[in-house]
Design an enzyme around this catalytic site. Structure first.
Site, mmCIF file in Angstrom:
data_model
loop_
_atom_site.group_PDB
_atom_site.id
_atom_site.type_symbol
_atom_site.label_atom_id
_atom_site.label_comp_id
_atom_site.label_asym_id
_atom_site.label_seq_id
_atom_site.Cartn_x
_atom_site.Cartn_y
_atom_site.Cartn_z
ATOM 1 N N ASP A 65 -6.002 1.790 -3.801
ATOM 2 C CA ASP A 65 -7.219 1.503 -3.032
ATOM 3 C C ASP A 65 -7.615 2.679 -2.140
ATOM 4 O O ASP A 65 -8.722 2.706 -1.612
ATOM 5 C CB ASP A 65 -7.105 0.194 -2.231
ATOM 6 C CG ASP A 65 -6.025 0.208 -1.165
ATOM 7 O OD1 ASP A 65 -5.244 1.186 -1.100
ATOM 8 O OD2 ASP A 65 -5.942 -0.774 -0.398
ATOM 9 N N ASP A 98 -1.187 1.204 -4.561
ATOM 10 C CA ASP A 98 -2.015 0.100 -5.064
ATOM 11 C C ASP A 98 -3.437 0.554 -5.396
ATOM 12 O O ASP A 98 -4.309 -0.257 -5.682
ATOM 13 C CB ASP A 98 -2.027 -1.083 -4.094
ATOM 14 C CG ASP A 98 -2.698 -0.794 -2.770
ATOM 15 O OD1 ASP A 98 -2.597 0.357 -2.299
ATOM 16 O OD2 ASP A 98 -3.309 -1.713 -2.184
ATOM 17 N N SER A 122 0.824 -1.206 0.000
ATOM 18 C CA SER A 122 0.000 0.000 0.000
ATOM 19 C C SER A 122 0.866 1.268 0.000
ATOM 20 O O SER A 122 1.647 1.474 -0.907
ATOM 21 C CB SER A 122 -0.971 -0.041 1.183
ATOM 22 O OG SER A 122 -1.920 0.977 1.097
#
Length: 571
Positions: free
Chosen positions: A315, A313, A151
């Site tokens: 998200d 990533d 992340s």
């Protein structure tokens, strides 16, 4: 090596004597023989497989992420999949990875171990976002998913997240079974693995591509509530500056924005390409203002209406808008969430499409402002523990029971999802939704900052803040545990003259939620604060929330609350 424990010495020796460990790794370990503290850090435990999977510093060692710890985890996960598989034919796993160091190598390693266990690996050949992985597991009817990412952690980290057949991260009862399965893999020799040629030849390694990419883009674009309006007029002169922060978001975010009709999307050129070092930022985290420095510069130059950023990533999504004085303001995750709930639910209501059994899901550390807005539109609000896996689990429950229609889920940490196509937060969807809202309100002569002020006027001045303390290594872990023990055994009766009305200890398993090491203190004036050790980083996080009669009143309450709590934590 006096400072190294006997157990560590034995583990290091086992790695050095293991014929399955390559010479390069052994060389790295030998280079550390005069650094016992470093070897202790690398070997004092196995890298912990939590509910989110593995996350750690890249390097040789049992407490590091490397091809051996990834291989061992995959062997355990493969056993779990084979034991759980109920469908016809071979089980299959979709694998994606981000732009970090060794992400492609770890993705291939996982695929070849799965293939060695007779499980078909469906692998994306280059970087893809975490939400696309979640979508693809569902879309392709796979048994599970793996994404290689850490992340927004610093460049020296990488991670390994696993997903169930619903496309959600494993919840505790699933993770416990996987952890038990991994612990049975007692040596690297027990890891079954094919070569790439063998896996491809046996049809156990399949490469994904454009068809899956297009399906994801079309599905996300289908969530838009004012697509025709954007395409016909609002998208023409609306200017968006976007930074993917060197990660996976660049292509899908631009494709989705273009698909629904935005004509002017400017990518920050210095941050558009993948870069494992994230060399233009201190941290590739859209929660932090510093990550938007270059985006703000470009925004000023072109007269942008909104700036958006996604983490590596893709998200998490952060948005930046101008206030009444023309200055850039980074919206918090709670503010962006409140705006999106208001926009989505108001537009669905206007179109006569708002279901009577609508549900909005948030976490226990997320602001109550979004909840107040959702209830205003007649939606039922559900609280979960921190972690989008719990929101995903609720979505699946709603789908099975039919009792509620999922509308929106979000976390204060910049994670959002609308629609039922995935079971993890999606910055691609959030980028589209926040830009669509900004363009819609611009058509009414308002900025998102204006909309936020209107919402404060209607629902109250909610203010939240987050403090964290990073405490690394073995000693840091002990310090974090000591802080939690102190607050658990000596709860305050009041904070800054405001009585503590209730202490919620989630380690006891409250409200039907799984047990988690989280403490939440409810105060008499409606304020609250929460202590929570991070599950993915060596940090303890402290969340604060107040509600005031005005912004000034809320700020005064926040200063009082957070100042007093942090003074005790730091002491």
């Amino acid at each position: 090596m006096a400072e190294m424990s006997q157990k560590t010495m034995e583990t290091v020796q086992r790695w050095l004597n293991d014929p399955t460990v390559d010479e390069e790794t052994k060389k790295e370990l030998r280079s550390l023989e005069n650094d016992p503290l470093e070897l202790e850090e690398r070997f004092y435990r196995d890298l912990e497989f939590g509910t989110g999977g593995l996350r750690g510093i890249i390097g040789a060692g049992s407490n590091r992420i490397n091809k051996y710890t990834v291989g061992r985890a995959t062997q355990g996960f493969a056993r779990y999949i084979l034991e759980s598989h109920r469908g016809e034919g071979k089980p299959s796993v979709v694998i994606a990875h981000d732009s970090r160091h060794y992400s492609p190598e770890f993705a291939v390693e996982a695929a070849l171990v799965l293939a060695g266990n007779g499980i078909m690996a469906k692998l994306y050949p280059s970087l893809r976002s975490t939400p696309q992985l979640s979508f693809s597991v569902r879309h392709l009817g796979a048994s599970a998913g793996i994404v290689i990412t850490a992340s927004h952690n610093p460049p020296e980290y990488n991670g390994y997240k696993v997903y169930n057949s619903e496309g959600g991260q494993l919840v505790p009862h699933e993770a416990e079974r996987v952890i038990a399965s991994i612990q049975e893999v007692d040596s690297f020799a027990a890891v079954k693995k094919l070569t790439r040629e063998e896996a491809e030849g046996q049809g156990l390694l399949v490469w994904l591509g454009e068809a899956e990419d297009q399906a994801f883009v079309d599905t996300v674009a289908g969530i838009s509530v004012n697509r025709d309006l954007i395409a016909s007029s609002l998208g023409e002169d609306f200017k968006i500056v976007y930074t993917p922060l060197h990660g996976t978001g660049n292509i899908p975010v631009r494709r989705v924005l273009e698909t629904i009709g935005f004509k002017n999307v400017y990518v920050v050129p210095e941050q558009g390409q993948p870069d494992a070092e994230f060399s233009t930022v201190k941290s590739p985290n859209p929660e932090e203002r510093e990550a938007f420095t270059l985006a703000m510069k470009l925004g000023e130059e072109i007269g942008a209406d909104i700036l958006i950023g996604t983490d590596p990533d893709a998200d998490r999504m952060g948005a930046v808008v101008k206030n009444g004085q023309g200055e850039y303001v980074v919206l918090t995750g709670n503010q962006s969430g409140a705006i999106m709930i208001h926009y989505l639910l108001s537009q669905l209501k206007e179109a006569g499409k708002l279901p009577e059994n609508g549900a909005v899901v948030k976490t226990i550390v997320t602001s109550e402002m979004g909840a107040a807005i959702a209830k205003h539109y007649g939606a039922t609000v559900f609280n979960t523990l921190t972690g989008f896996k719990y929101i995903g689990e609720k979505m699946t429950q709603f789908k099975k029971s039919g009792q509620f229609t999922y509308l929106f889920g979000y976390e204060e940490s910049y994670g959002y999802l609308a629609g039922n196509y995935a079971r993890d937060k999606d910055a691609v969807l959030a980028s589209m939704l926040i830009c669509e809202a900004a363009a819609y309100y611009k058509g009414q002569g308002k900025t998102l900052y204006d909309v936020l002020q209107e919402l404060y006027g209607q629902f109250g001045y909610f203010l939240e803040s987050l403090e964290s303390r990073t405490l690394k290594g073995k000693n840091g872990l002990a310090q974090i545990q000591a802080i939690m023990t102190d607050w658990r055994s000596n709860p305050p009766e009041e904070v800054g003259g405001i009585a503590v009305q209730e202490v919620l200890d989630y380690a006891q398993g409250l409200d039907g939620l799984p047990k988690e090491n989280v403490l939440k203190y409810m105060l008499a004036d409606g304020s609250w604060f929460c202590l929570r050790p991070s599950g993915t980083e060596p940090k303890i996080k402290l969340y604060f929330a107040v509600r005031g009669q005005s912004l000034e009143d809320a700020e005064k309450k926040m200063s009082n609350l957070s100042g007093r709590v942090m003074a005790r934590v730091d002491a």
